[in-house]
Every structure is written in structure tokens, then in C-alpha cells.
Design a protein around this motif. Structure first.
Motif, PDB file in Angstrom:
ATOM      1  N   ASN A 164       0.842   4.116  -2.939  1.00  0.00           N
ATOM      2  CA  ASN A 164       0.506   5.497  -2.590  1.00  0.00           C
ATOM      3  C   ASN A 164       1.646   6.468  -2.874  1.00  0.00           C
ATOM      4  O   ASN A 164       1.428   7.538  -3.437  1.00  0.00           O
ATOM      5  CB  ASN A 164       0.089   5.593  -1.122  1.00  0.00           C
TER       6      ASN A 164
ATOM      7  N   PRO B 281      -4.421   1.131  -8.685  1.00  0.00           N
ATOM      8  CA  PRO B 281      -4.522  -0.241  -8.175  1.00  0.00           C
ATOM      9  C   PRO B 281      -4.524  -1.221  -9.344  1.00  0.00           C
ATOM     10  O   PRO B 281      -5.070  -0.931 -10.405  1.00  0.00           O
ATOM     11  CB  PRO B 281      -5.867  -0.267  -7.458  1.00  0.00           C
TER      12      PRO B 281
ATOM     13  N   ASP C  26       0.830  -1.209   0.000  1.00  0.00           N
ATOM     14  CA  ASP C  26       0.000   0.000   0.000  1.00  0.00           C
ATOM     15  C   ASP C  26       0.862   1.256   0.000  1.00  0.00           C
ATOM     16  O   ASP C  26       0.559   2.224  -0.708  1.00  0.00           O
ATOM     17  CB  ASP C  26      -0.924   0.029   1.225  1.00  0.00           C
TER      18      ASP C  26
ATOM     19  N   LEU D  74      -1.377  -4.953   1.764  1.00  0.00           N
ATOM     20  CA  LEU D  74      -2.021  -4.466   0.544  1.00  0.00           C
ATOM     21  C   LEU D  74      -3.518  -4.250   0.737  1.00  0.00           C
ATOM     22  O   LEU D  74      -4.258  -4.170  -0.216  1.00  0.00           O
ATOM     23  CB  LEU D  74      -1.825  -5.476  -0.599  1.00  0.00           C
TER      24      LEU D  74
ATOM     25  N   GLU E 237      -5.519  -1.785   1.549  1.00  0.00           N
ATOM     26  CA  GLU E 237      -6.131  -0.641   0.866  1.00  0.00           C
ATOM     27  C   GLU E 237      -6.166  -0.858  -0.646  1.00  0.00           C
ATOM     28  O   GLU E 237      -7.187  -0.641  -1.295  1.00  0.00           O
ATOM     29  CB  GLU E 237      -5.338   0.631   1.195  1.00  0.00           C
ATOM     30  N   THR E 238      -5.074  -1.315  -1.205  1.00  0.00           N
ATOM     31  CA  THR E 238      -4.980  -1.529  -2.650  1.00  0.00           C
ATOM     32  C   THR E 238      -5.927  -2.634  -3.105  1.00  0.00           C
ATOM     33  O   THR E 238      -6.644  -2.475  -4.094  1.00  0.00           O
ATOM     34  CB  THR E 238      -3.526  -1.881  -3.035  1.00  0.00           C
TER      35      THR E 238
END
Length: 103
Positions: free
Chosen positions: A13, A19, A9, A38, A40-41
Motif C-alpha cells: 500500500n 498485487p 500489506d 498479506l 489484503e494483498t
């Protein structure tokens, strides 16, 4: 051997990356940790499919379980399909339930 590691992540970012649509996870026994780095991704709707090789013996050696790896993917909203195995390893395809087959 010392190896620098980073959360996926953070890398996505910091570099302003989109993504991925598809992600392959094959990290020799640490599969139960990867979705955490990962989260969030992989939670982004654009990431609709993950292919993962789960190393059942190695994962136990470093303190995890195959079930933990599967549970993390399911908590992210993926449905798992068993694709086969090789020795003590097995393969899963994780798909978002709303993913069209044509994507």
C-alpha cells in the motif's frame, strides 16, 4: 540479531504496488503468520497462485502449526495441492479455484 519486520500489506500500500500474480512464501516456520500480514494483498483476484514451503518442526517451535498455515490460505479462497516434501518440510501450491491453467 535484531531484524526490522513489516506487514506485506503495508509495504504494498505505501509503495502503491500492484498485487502479485504469484507469491512464494518460505519464511522458516512463520508461514502461519505470513498470510495474516498479506491478507489484503493475497485476497486480490490478481493474486492467483502461492507456492509455500511449510517447516513443520520450526513452526511448532514458535507456537504455530502447519494446519494453521493451510487454514489461513484456505480462508483466503485458495485450494491447496501437496507438491512433495524434503525432510520435515513440505511444499504446497495454493491456487484460486477460478484460475485458468494458462495463466
Amino acid at each position: 540479531m535484531e531484524i526490522e519486520t513489516r506487514r506485506g500489506d503495508d509495504l504494498v500500500n505505501e509503495r502503491g504496488l500492484s498485487p502479485p500474480n504469484v507469491c512464494k512464501i518460505d519464511i522458516g516456520g512463520a508461514e502461519y503468520l505470513e498470510p495474516e500480514g498479506l491478507r489484503e494483498t493475497l485476497s486480490d483476484p490478481a493474486c492467483c497462485r502461492i507456492f509455500c514451503e511449510i517447516h513443520t518442526e520450526k513452526i511448532r517451535e514458535i507456537g504455530g502449526s502447519a494446519k494453521e498455515a493451510e487454514t489461513l490460505l484456505q480462508e483466503l479462497g485458495f485450494e491447496l495441492e501437496y507438491l512433495g516434501d524434503r525432510r520435515a518440510n513440505y511444499f504446497v501450491e495454493a491456487s484460486q479455484p477460478n484460475t485458468d491453467e494458462g495463466q
